[in-house]
Design an enzyme around this catalytic site. Structure first.
Site, short mmCIF file in Angstrom:
data_model
loop_
_atom_site.label_atom_id
_atom_site.label_comp_id
_atom_site.label_asym_id
_atom_site.label_seq_id
_atom_site.Cartn_x
_atom_site.Cartn_y
_atom_site.Cartn_z
N GLU A 181 164.35 33.17 60.86
CA GLU A 181 162.64 34.51 60.74
C GLU A 181 161.73 33.70 60.86
O GLU A 181 160.73 33.90 61.12
CB GLU A 181 163.28 35.10 60.35
N HIS A 256 161.89 41.04 56.11
CA HIS A 256 161.49 40.10 56.06
C HIS A 256 160.71 39.46 53.95
O HIS A 256 159.60 40.69 54.17
CB HIS A 256 160.04 39.19 56.52
N CYS A 374 152.20 39.12 59.52
CA CYS A 374 152.59 39.16 60.52
C CYS A 374 152.32 38.44 61.85
O CYS A 374 152.92 37.82 62.82
CB CYS A 374 153.18 40.37 60.84
#
Length: 455
Positions: A181, A256, A374
């Site tokens: 990720e 995450h 992000c």
């Protein structure tokens, strides 16, 4: 190879994702509470892009190096063809949308805006060959994101093209054992950005090893993926730390690590529930980072995991200041969550490593499940390396004016899932992106510019 005498002039640049014209609320990210909770709402792509640009410009005005990463081409018509649909591009969209609108929505996702998932980056001070290494994330856990990696690789190679300074690796194999990720599960601690640092990899599960796993939501990132990236980048074991996320917080919506922890230089700012075997993790970090390692651990009694997820307190940016302390950039949702705001006031007044708050309106991104952290990929560079970056992507007054004008001319101020069937949308997107490649001097990086090919 980058020259050693460049390294004394290190800094951290943020490369933010420019929100794409098909930004909408599709709710595709199972395990991301904000994404699924706001599915089917009406989005405003124009406002989303302008909010992101405002953050980039504000940081550039403060003296931080700020770059721009372009959006990806959507709808992803080449994927439709790979899946057996035929006809013109407009016929493809109609066929997919009329079969399953959610399917079309996934292939129109603007999720590449969250560039913390674009790649994992190791600065030249850490790597065996003295170059900055990028490993593109495969994002194999979610269909709408697993289709990003080939474009991400082309984009990074267009911006970091000088192989004397940069090495861009493609994605790891597209399989669960190597679920990757990107930088959302990676941070780096250092005394100065150009010198040797300690790279901190956080994983959700170990594919071979039988570790405890979450029960409600998937653990998207594996230990094996992190280890492969470290090998590719030539990292030293003495300056690398691996830690497992607490499975319980993944089940609470922490998909995450950057939703529950953030670090910069010698500071780790995290929730006390962030890691499995947290005390062992902290001890190893302190041993490898050094005596100046500073842990700011937020207790559950002050901020619950639920409030941390709702506010995205930890999906924030830690920004180094000239006085040796740090700014914390948070979304407005932190100010609107009483327990979080009370904690932040205490933190700032406590005069620790973080002594300043910056609050930004990023509501369009937040409602889709992504906050300030992000939206950016962190790249530590020397001055020599920075000079080798495509200069057209660095944020400044002129680029901000050009991109603001571009967004206002090309983006809709309303987009619902049903609007994705509009045949004009594809033409609007391609016209916008074709112009953007000229603004950012990227060349023909998009499939429609490459005869429909994503190779």
């Amino acid at each position: 190879m980058s020259m050693q005498n460049d390294k004394q002039f290190g800094f951290e640049a943020n490369f933010d994702g420019l929100v794409g014209p098909t930004h909408h609320y599709g709710g595709h990210s199972f395990g991301n509470v904000a994404s699924t909770g706001n599915a089917k709402l009406v989005a405003n792509p124009r406002e989303a892009a302008l909010q992101g640009l405002a953050k980039m410009k504000a940081l550039a005005d403060m003296g931080y190096r700020q770059g721009v990463l372009p959006p990806q081409e959507r709808p992803a018509t080449w994927v439709m063809r790979e899946l057996g649909y035929t006809g013109s591009d407009h016929e493809l969209i109609a066929a997919v949308g009329n079969t399953n609108l959610g399917y079309l929505s996934a292939m129109c996702s603007a999720s590449s805006m969250w560039t913390a998932n674009a790649a994992t980056v190791s600065p030249s001070g850490d790597t065996a060959d003295g170059r900055v290494h990028f490993s593109v994330a495969n994002l194999q856990n979610k269909f709408h994101r697993a289709i990003e990696h080939r474009q991400t690789e082309r984009t990074l190679k267009a911006i970091f093209s000088n192989e004397q300074y940069f090495s861009v690796h493609g994605a790891l194999p597209m399989m669960a054992a190597f679920g990757d990720e990107g930088a959302a599960n990676h941070t780096r601690f250092c005394k100065d950005y150009a010198g040797q640092g300690v790279e901190f990899f956080v994983y959700g599960r170990q594919h071979w090893g039988g570790t405890v796993e979450p029960q409600r939501f998937p653990a998207r990132h594996t230990l094996e993926a992190s280890q492969a990236v470290a090998r590719r980048h030539g990292l030293r074991a003495s300056h690398t730390v691996y830690a497992q996320q607490n499975p319980a917080v993944i089940d609470a919506g922490v998909f995450h690590n950057d939703v529950i922890a953030v670090g910069n230089q010698n500071v780790l700012f995290c929730h006390d529930q962030a890691f499995l075997n947290a005390q062992q993790v902290y001890a190893e970090l302190k041993q490898k980072v050094g005596a100046n390692f500073e842990l700011i651990e937020v207790p559950s009694s002050a901020v619950s995991v639920e409030d941390a997820v709702k506010s995205y307190l930890f999906n924030s940016q830690l920004l180094a200041k000239t006085n040796g302390k740090q700014r914390l950039l948070v979304p407005e949702e932190c100010a609107n969550t009483p327990a979080v705001w009370a904690y932040l006031q205490h933190l700032i007044h406590d005069n620790r490593a973080i002594d300043e708050l910056l609050v930004f309106d990023l509501k369009q991104s937040m409602q889709n499940g992504g906050g300030p952290a992000c939206l950016r990929l962190r790249v530590a560079l020397s001055e020599g390396e920075a000079a080798a970056v495509n200069p057209a992507v660095w944020m400044n007054d002129q680029l901000y004016a050009d991109l603001t004008s571009w967004v206002k001319r090309h983006y809709r101020d309303r987009l619902h899932e049903n609007d994705l069937l509009d045949p004009h949308l594809l033409d609007e997107v391609r016209g916008a992106l074709d112009e953007l490649t000229h603004i950012l001097h990227l060349g023909s990086i998009y499939p429609f510019q490459r005869h429909g090919s994503d190779e």
